[in-house]
Design a protein around this motif. Structure first.
Motif, PDB file in Angstrom:
ATOM      1  N   LEU A  38       0.808  -1.221   0.000  1.00  0.00           N
ATOM      2  CA  LEU A  38       0.000   0.000   0.000  1.00  0.00           C
ATOM      3  C   LEU A  38       0.841   1.272   0.000  1.00  0.00           C
ATOM      4  N   ASP A  39       2.097   1.168   0.373  1.00  0.00           N
ATOM      5  CA  ASP A  39       2.952   2.349   0.502  1.00  0.00           C
ATOM      6  C   ASP A  39       3.227   2.973  -0.866  1.00  0.00           C
ATOM      7  N   ALA A  40       3.307   4.296  -0.908  1.00  0.00           N
ATOM      8  CA  ALA A  40       3.530   5.004  -2.176  1.00  0.00           C
ATOM      9  C   ALA A  40       4.906   4.719  -2.765  1.00  0.00           C
ATOM     10  N   ALA A  41       5.837   4.243  -1.944  1.00  0.00           N
ATOM     11  CA  ALA A  41       7.193   3.963  -2.425  1.00  0.00           C
ATOM     12  C   ALA A  41       7.378   2.499  -2.823  1.00  0.00           C
ATOM     13  N   HIS A  42       6.304   1.718  -2.794  1.00  0.00           N
ATOM     14  CA  HIS A  42       6.408   0.284  -3.097  1.00  0.00           C
ATOM     15  C   HIS A  42       6.723   0.068  -4.582  1.00  0.00           C
ATOM     16  N   VAL A  43       7.329  -1.075  -4.883  1.00  0.00           N
ATOM     17  CA  VAL A  43       7.628  -1.424  -6.279  1.00  0.00           C
ATOM     18  C   VAL A  43       6.838  -2.671  -6.672  1.00  0.00           C
ATOM     19  N   PHE A  44       6.512  -2.762  -7.975  1.00  0.00           N
ATOM     20  CA  PHE A  44       5.720  -3.874  -8.496  1.00  0.00           C
ATOM     21  C   PHE A  44       6.402  -4.448  -9.740  1.00  0.00           C
ATOM     22  N   ARG A  45       6.096  -5.699 -10.037  1.00  0.00           N
ATOM     23  CA  ARG A  45       6.674  -6.350 -11.218  1.00  0.00           C
ATOM     24  C   ARG A  45       6.262  -5.618 -12.494  1.00  0.00           C
ATOM     25  N   LEU A  46       7.154  -5.653 -13.490  1.00  0.00           N
ATOM     26  CA  LEU A  46       6.925  -4.944 -14.747  1.00  0.00           C
ATOM     27  C   LEU A  46       6.505  -5.905 -15.857  1.00  0.00           C
ATOM     28  N   PRO A  47       5.694  -5.437 -16.808  1.00  0.00           N
ATOM     29  CA  PRO A  47       5.278  -6.291 -17.937  1.00  0.00           C
ATOM     30  C   PRO A  47       6.481  -6.768 -18.754  1.00  0.00           C
ATOM     31  N   ASN A  48       6.328  -7.933 -19.378  1.00  0.00           N
ATOM     32  CA  ASN A  48       7.360  -8.541 -20.233  1.00  0.00           C
ATOM     33  C   ASN A  48       8.617  -8.937 -19.471  1.00  0.00           C
ATOM     34  N   THR A  49       8.511  -9.032 -18.127  1.00  0.00           N
ATOM     35  CA  THR A  49       9.591  -9.604 -17.327  1.00  0.00           C
ATOM     36  C   THR A  49       9.091 -10.953 -16.805  1.00  0.00           C
ATOM     37  N   TYR A  50       9.919 -11.629 -16.012  1.00  0.00           N
ATOM     38  CA  TYR A  50       9.577 -12.998 -15.626  1.00  0.00           C
ATOM     39  C   TYR A  50       9.634 -13.182 -14.111  1.00  0.00           C
ATOM     40  N   ASN A  51       8.709 -13.984 -13.618  1.00  0.00           N
ATOM     41  CA  ASN A  51       8.609 -14.274 -12.192  1.00  0.00           C
ATOM     42  C   ASN A  51       9.287 -15.616 -11.913  1.00  0.00           C
ATOM     43  N   SER A  52      10.414 -15.579 -11.212  1.00  0.00           N
ATOM     44  CA  SER A  52      11.185 -16.810 -10.972  1.00  0.00           C
ATOM     45  C   SER A  52      10.484 -17.765 -10.011  1.00  0.00           C
ATOM     46  N   LYS A  53       9.476 -17.260  -9.273  1.00  0.00           N
ATOM     47  CA  LYS A  53       8.787 -18.107  -8.294  1.00  0.00           C
ATOM     48  C   LYS A  53       7.783 -19.052  -8.955  1.00  0.00           C
ATOM     49  N   VAL A  54       7.455 -18.790 -10.217  1.00  0.00           N
ATOM     50  CA  VAL A  54       6.460 -19.604 -10.921  1.00  0.00           C
ATOM     51  C   VAL A  54       7.167 -20.718 -11.683  1.00  0.00           C
ATOM     52  N   THR A  55       6.775 -21.945 -11.422  1.00  0.00           N
ATOM     53  CA  THR A  55       7.434 -23.091 -12.061  1.00  0.00           C
ATOM     54  C   THR A  55       6.930 -23.333 -13.483  1.00  0.00           C
ATOM     55  N   ASP A  56       5.655 -23.042 -13.735  1.00  0.00           N
ATOM     56  CA  ASP A  56       5.084 -23.238 -15.066  1.00  0.00           C
ATOM     57  C   ASP A  56       5.611 -22.149 -16.003  1.00  0.00           C
ATOM     58  N   ARG A  57       6.423 -22.539 -16.990  1.00  0.00           N
ATOM     59  CA  ARG A  57       7.069 -21.542 -17.850  1.00  0.00           C
ATOM     60  C   ARG A  57       6.062 -20.730 -18.665  1.00  0.00           C
ATOM     61  N   HIS A  58       4.862 -21.277 -18.908  1.00  0.00           N
ATOM     62  CA  HIS A  58       3.846 -20.553 -19.671  1.00  0.00           C
ATOM     63  C   HIS A  58       3.215 -19.426 -18.846  1.00  0.00           C
ATOM     64  N   LYS A  59       3.341 -19.510 -17.524  1.00  0.00           N
ATOM     65  CA  LYS A  59       2.739 -18.503 -16.649  1.00  0.00           C
ATOM     66  C   LYS A  59       3.773 -17.565 -16.027  1.00  0.00           C
ATOM     67  N   ARG A  60       5.046 -17.761 -16.358  1.00  0.00           N
ATOM     68  CA  ARG A  60       6.113 -16.984 -15.724  1.00  0.00           C
ATOM     69  C   ARG A  60       6.134 -15.531 -16.185  1.00  0.00           C
ATOM     70  N   GLU A  61       5.772 -15.294 -17.447  1.00  0.00           N
ATOM     71  CA  GLU A  61       5.866 -13.929 -17.968  1.00  0.00           C
ATOM     72  C   GLU A  61       4.786 -13.037 -17.368  1.00  0.00           C
ATOM     73  N   VAL A  62       5.205 -11.853 -16.955  1.00  0.00           N
ATOM     74  CA  VAL A  62       4.284 -10.853 -16.413  1.00  0.00           C
ATOM     75  C   VAL A  62       3.661 -10.112 -17.595  1.00  0.00           C
ATOM     76  N   LYS A  63       2.324 -10.052 -17.623  1.00  0.00           N
ATOM     77  CA  LYS A  63       1.640  -9.420 -18.755  1.00  0.00           C
ATOM     78  C   LYS A  63       0.653  -8.366 -18.268  1.00  0.00           C
ATOM     79  N   ALA A  64       0.552  -7.287 -19.057  1.00  0.00           N
ATOM     80  CA  ALA A  64      -0.363  -6.187 -18.717  1.00  0.00           C
ATOM     81  C   ALA A  64      -1.434  -6.054 -19.787  1.00  0.00           C
ATOM     82  N   PHE A  65      -2.676  -5.830 -19.347  1.00  0.00           N
ATOM     83  CA  PHE A  65      -3.795  -5.633 -20.266  1.00  0.00           C
ATOM     84  C   PHE A  65      -4.548  -4.373 -19.854  1.00  0.00           C
ATOM     85  N   VAL A  66      -4.934  -3.573 -20.837  1.00  0.00           N
ATOM     86  CA  VAL A  66      -5.601  -2.300 -20.553  1.00  0.00           C
ATOM     87  C   VAL A  66      -6.928  -2.224 -21.291  1.00  0.00           C
ATOM     88  N   ASN A  67      -7.784  -1.310 -20.815  1.00  0.00           N
ATOM     89  CA  ASN A  67      -9.041  -1.045 -21.505  1.00  0.00           C
ATOM     90  C   ASN A  67      -9.014   0.377 -22.064  1.00  0.00           C
TER      91      ASN A  67
END
Length: 448
Positions: free
Chosen positions: A182-211
């Motif tokens: 919740l803190d204003a100085a917090h950081v979040f994962r960025l799109p088109n990067t990868y989450n090493s904690k996810v074992t399924d390689r198809h779900k590792r990529e971080v993706k962003a969708f907008v309306n």
């Protein structure tokens, strides 16, 4: 291409465009402010590395991420006035993000798409929460993002931001909303990067969708959400009742029992209002309800006897406190939202801190005895004691050690030139260090 349409729809709320990393960075960090900074962080083999960029260096930040392995890369969500990532330095708020770690909830088996559909049914379509402008599938969770029109980071906007994200957090708790994010100085994962904690390689990529919804303002978001007090009342089953105007003369001079815990709580909240210089928008109803409940607790016997004089006293007390706010509540709001005649509540220190979002600095000044406040206060006292004794600060110490290392490197270089066949042990004796330190210094020499 910046936005890739992956699903056709005429609904502007539909998250039908995929946003790439470069467009996302531009959306968050492009600004007309001068000397604005953002941060890109990487978790390299459990080593946290933070890089600082000016808002004019978006292309450089993008190139650095692309040329890295792009694993576990995070970005700040606010722009800062210096290279120090703290809330106090925020000068612009480009977006509000809420992190839903729904894998910890009963909804863990849903896909991100199914989770968003569930949120639409429960919150977005019934207009309990405004539709986000974007969602990010982070691998183990989902970020909800509300993009903002130009919003400078003033005391007022930062307070409003804090209240809004707290409301969203409380409403979305059942979906795994993360309190640490919740803190204003917090950081979040960025799109088109990868989450090493996810074992399924198809779900590792971080993706962003907008309306296609327009960006919000903090005021617009605030108007579309319930107040924090309404959320708390619903969550904790707190009931307030309409206070009737009293006829006739009733003595209503508050009487305080000073040697009680309830009185200590009252003093703490009054001091908190003073520390915040009356800027308590979003917390005013809760504060007045709390003060009134504490006053009734001091006079529990009279409360259970339903003494109308007691309720008149507590009303007179909080009416006076209300004037300490920069924006006082109306008399109607006080009479509607602060009185409870049926129950006295017990408040733990943790609950009070959570209710009023009391920061660590405020806890220390209020002398709240939490573990975090005690530890921080102890650290400060030790630093002050070392300063008085003439001890070096950490920065001075590191600078001194760096100078010593440079001196040792220079001496080792001279010794190697003079005695090229000298053994490690001999070099160590001449330098006055261990043989292992000699090896370290040799490696540093090679890297120069």
């Amino acid at each position: 291409m910046a936005l890739q349409e992956y699903k056709y729809s005429q609904n502007p709320c539909e998250f039908r465009f995929e946003m790439d990393l470069y467009t996302y960075l531009k959306k968050l960090y492009k600004t007309k402010l001068k000397n604005a900074y953002f941060f890109i962080c990487e978790n390299e083999n459990k080593n946290w590395v933070q890089k600082t960029y000016k808002s004019t260096e978006i292309d450089k930040a993008f190139a650095d991420i692309v040329h890295s392995n792009a694993i576990d890369v995070y970005g700040s969500t606010c722009l800062h006035s210096s290279a120090k990532r703290v809330t106090e330095n925020v000068i612009q708020i480009p977006a509000l993000l809420v992190d839903l770690d729904y894998y910890k909830t009963p909804y863990r088996d849903l896909t991100p798409k199914e989770l968003v559909k569930k949120l639409e049914e429960v919150y977005f379509k019934p207009q309990k929460i405004p539709y986000p402008n974007a969602i990010i599938s982070s691998g183990n969770g989902v970020y909800l993002i509300w993009f903002l029109k130009f919003t400078p980071g003033t005391d007022g906007t930062l307070l409003k931001r804090r209240v809004i994200v707290k409301i969203l957090y409380e409403m979305l708790k059942e979906f795994g909303a993360d309190a640490k994010a919740l803190d204003a100085a917090h950081v979040f994962r960025l799109p088109n990067t990868y989450n090493s904690k996810v074992t399924d390689r198809h779900k590792r990529e971080v993706k962003a969708f907008v309306n296609e919804l327009d960006d919000y303002t903090l005021s617009k978001l605030s108007k579309k959400l319930p107040s924090l007090w309404e959320v708390w009342k619903k969550k904790h089953g707190i009931r307030t009742e309409q206070e009737k105007r009293r006829k006739g003369k009733i003595i209503s001079v508050p009487q305080f029992k000073t040697r009680t815990l309830a009185y200590d709580h009252i003093k703490s909240i009054l001091q908190l209002i003073e520390l915040r210089k009356g800027e308590c928008t979003g917390y005013r109803e809760m504060m007045l309800f709390f003060l009134r409940d504490r006053y009734h607790t001091m006079h529990a016997k009279r409360f259970y006897q339903q003494d109308e004089t007691l309720f008149a006293e507590s009303y007179a007390f909080i009416k006076e406190v209300n004037q300490k706010f920069t924006k006082p509540l109306s008399d109607k709001e006080i009479r509607t939202n602060t009185l409870n005649k049926t129950k006295l509540y017990k408040f733990k220190t943790k609950t009070i801190i959570e209710w009023f979002d009391i920061t660590l600095e405020e806890q220390i000044q209020l002398k709240v005895k939490t573990r975090e406040a005690k530890n921080e206060k102890s650290k400060r006292q030790m630093r002050e004691l070392r300063r008085k004794r003439g001890a070096l600060t950490r920065r001075e110490y590191l600078k001194q050690q760096h100078s010593i290392t440079d001196d040792k490197l220079f001496k080792l270089k001279e010794l190697l030139e003079r005695y090229p066949n000298a053994k490690r042990k001999e070099l160590a004796e001449m330098l006055g260090v261990s043989v292992y330190r000699v090896d370290q210094l040799k490696r540093e020499l090679k890297s120069l």
